[in-house]
Write an enzyme that holds these catalytic residues in place. Structure first.
Site, short mmCIF file in Angstrom:
data_model
loop_
_atom_site.label_atom_id
_atom_site.label_comp_id
_atom_site.label_asym_id
_atom_site.label_seq_id
_atom_site.Cartn_x
_atom_site.Cartn_y
_atom_site.Cartn_z
N LYS A 1 0.85 -1.20 0.00
CA LYS A 1 0.00 0.00 0.00
C LYS A 1 0.88 1.25 0.00
CE LYS A 1 -0.35 -0.20 5.05
NZ LYS A 1 -1.24 -0.52 6.18
N TYR B 1 17.40 29.42 7.78
CA TYR B 1 16.21 30.20 8.13
C TYR B 1 16.08 30.33 9.64
CZ TYR B 1 14.40 29.98 3.37
OH TYR B 1 14.23 30.13 2.03
N MET C 1 13.30 23.87 1.73
CA MET C 1 12.53 23.07 0.77
C MET C 1 13.45 22.20 -0.10
SD MET C 1 9.86 24.35 -2.14
CE MET C 1 8.81 25.24 -0.99
N ARG D 1 -10.68 0.96 15.51
CA ARG D 1 -10.49 1.74 14.28
C ARG D 1 -11.31 1.08 13.17
NH1 ARG D 1 -4.62 1.98 11.43
NH2 ARG D 1 -5.17 -0.23 11.19
C1 LIG Z 1 -0.46 -1.65 6.72
C2 LIG Z 1 -1.02 -2.88 7.28
C3 LIG Z 1 -0.19 -3.96 7.61
C4 LIG Z 1 1.31 -3.90 7.54
O1 LIG Z 1 1.78 -3.32 8.72
P1 LIG Z 1 3.35 -3.15 9.04
O2 LIG Z 1 3.39 -2.61 10.41
O3 LIG Z 1 3.84 -2.16 8.03
O4 LIG Z 1 3.94 -4.48 8.86
C5 LIG Z 1 -0.78 -5.13 8.06
N1 LIG Z 1 -2.14 -5.21 8.19
C6 LIG Z 1 -2.96 -4.19 7.90
C7 LIG Z 1 -4.41 -4.35 8.08
C8 LIG Z 1 -2.43 -2.99 7.45
O5 LIG Z 1 -3.26 -1.98 7.17
#
Ligand SMILES: *Cc1c(COP(=O)(O)O)cnc(C)c1O
Length: 358
Positions: free
Chosen positions: A35, A255, A303, A130
């Site tokens: 992802k 800065y 930047m 969640r």
């Molecule tokens: C992103 C995600 C993972 C992977 O988690 P990591 O901590 O990056 O290994 C596993 N399960 C779900 C449901 C996730 O959203």
């Protein structure tokens, strides 16, 4: 001459880290979680490279899944959060995507859609609050979906809130809650573990593990280095010195004049800034490697540039090599100087650095 900022991604190391996750749980299948553009590593390139190695991929949305399919990825792809709109179900069927079902809307709209899915993951909320159906409601939903002729297999899924904290009691409680739900369902495959749980917790075997951050060679644990976990570094973020000057005691840098020289100092300016994803809240003293030597950030991140105290480095010159993070300096360390975590630093990099796969 081009701007020298480059993100080098070692694909073989991602494969090594994936196989390490599998070796820790030889009875489980493993998603490669790609992802968020494979945590900033380039989902299309990473997934095509891993396509013949992995059991399946996991992403956060149908857009991400379609991008991978469109690029030729053949392995199964799972939507970790399921669908957001009813119209997505028919696309999932057509593309063979697997889906999490984590709320009543998804369950109801799936059943009404009449589409066929090979695999569905019912997510139960064991304490993170969640995503997921409640532990009370989960067994009946499992039963309902398992009796649907439109699903090949139902997997019981969950996610822990604190698996990265080895002293937290929450994971033990959440595992117990999960086992309680599982006992009320006839035997079924499970999927509970992210990287932290894969690496350090005693999780139910069989089913599916879901390694994400560990694939990219980053430790999910505060205080445990990725090398101690057997992980190989994947990303090296490199640049070069583009300007050099000497300043005197009391003179300021950057800065808001947030850095003041303590004596005569050599300051190198480096092509990398928050416009590339280098964290703007990195504080004075954040490590940066110049010519192989660890130096300290001096002054606020701009930047396009940072400034570094290179007084102790011999032979610094225009074009000297710089590592912002990578095999000589972990992204976790840079993150700890920037009040964030390695996950965020790699994921939020912008499209500006060149990317090179090796
Ligand atoms: C992103 C995600 C993972 C992977 O988690 P990591 O901590 O990056 O290994 C596993 N399960 C779900 C449901 C996730 O959203």
């Amino acid at each position: 001459m081009a701007r020298p900022l480059t993100k080098i991604v070692n694909l073989a190391s991602i494969k090594h880290n994936y196989l390490l996750a599998k070796a820790l749980h030889p009875d489980s299948k493993a998603f490669a979680v790609v992802k968020a553009n494979a945590y900033g590593h380039g989902a299309v390139a990473v997934s095509n490279y891993l396509d013949s190695t992995v059991d399946a991929f996991a992403v956060a949305s149908i857009e991400e899944a379609l991008e991978l399919r469109g690029s030729g990825v053949k392995s199964p792809i799972m939507l970790l959060e399921g669908v957001f709109e009813e119209s997505e179900w028919s696309i999932c069927e057509k593309q063979g995507f697997w889906c999490a079902i984590e709320n009543d809307f998804q369950a109801q709209s799936f059943l009404e859609s009449g589409v066929n899915l090979e695999k569905v993951f019912i997510k139960v909320d064991v304490g993170m609050h969640r995503l997921g159906v409640s532990p009370e409601k989960a067994p009946s939903l499992v039963k309902r979906l398992r009796s649907s002729r439109n699903i090949g297999e139902v997997v019981l899924m969950s996610h822990f809130s604190s698996a990265d904290d080895l002293s937290s009691k929450a994971t033990t409680d959440q595992l117990a809650c999960f086992h309680g739900v599982r006992e009320q369902c006839e035997s079924m495959p499970v999927s509970v573990a992210n990287s932290a749980a894969i690496l350090k917790w005693s999780i139910p075997q069989g089913g599916w593990i879901r390694p994400g951050i560990m694939l990219y060679g980053i430790s999910p644990f505060d205080g445990i280095r990725s090398s101690e976990l057997g992980l190989e570094t994947v990303m090296t973020f490199t640049s070069k010195v583009i300007s050099l000057r000497s300043i005197e005691r009391g003179q300021k840098v950057g800065y808001a004049e947030s850095y003041e020289a303590q004596g005569e100092e050599r300051i190198a300016t480096i092509a990398a800034g928050y416009g590339d994803g280098y964290p703007r809240n990195a504080v004075n003293g954040t490590p940066v490697i110049v010519n192989g030597i660890e130096c300290a950030l001096a002054g606020r991140v701009s930047m396009d540039m940072i400034t570094v105290n290179v007084t102790n480095v011999k032979n610094v010159e225009m074009g000297s090599s710089v590592q912002l993070w990578g095999d000589k300096l972990s992204v976790e360390r840079v993150a700890s100087h920037s009040s964030t975590i390695g996950y965020e630093l790699v994921t939020r990099m912008t499209g500006r650095p060149k990317i090179k796969y090796i």
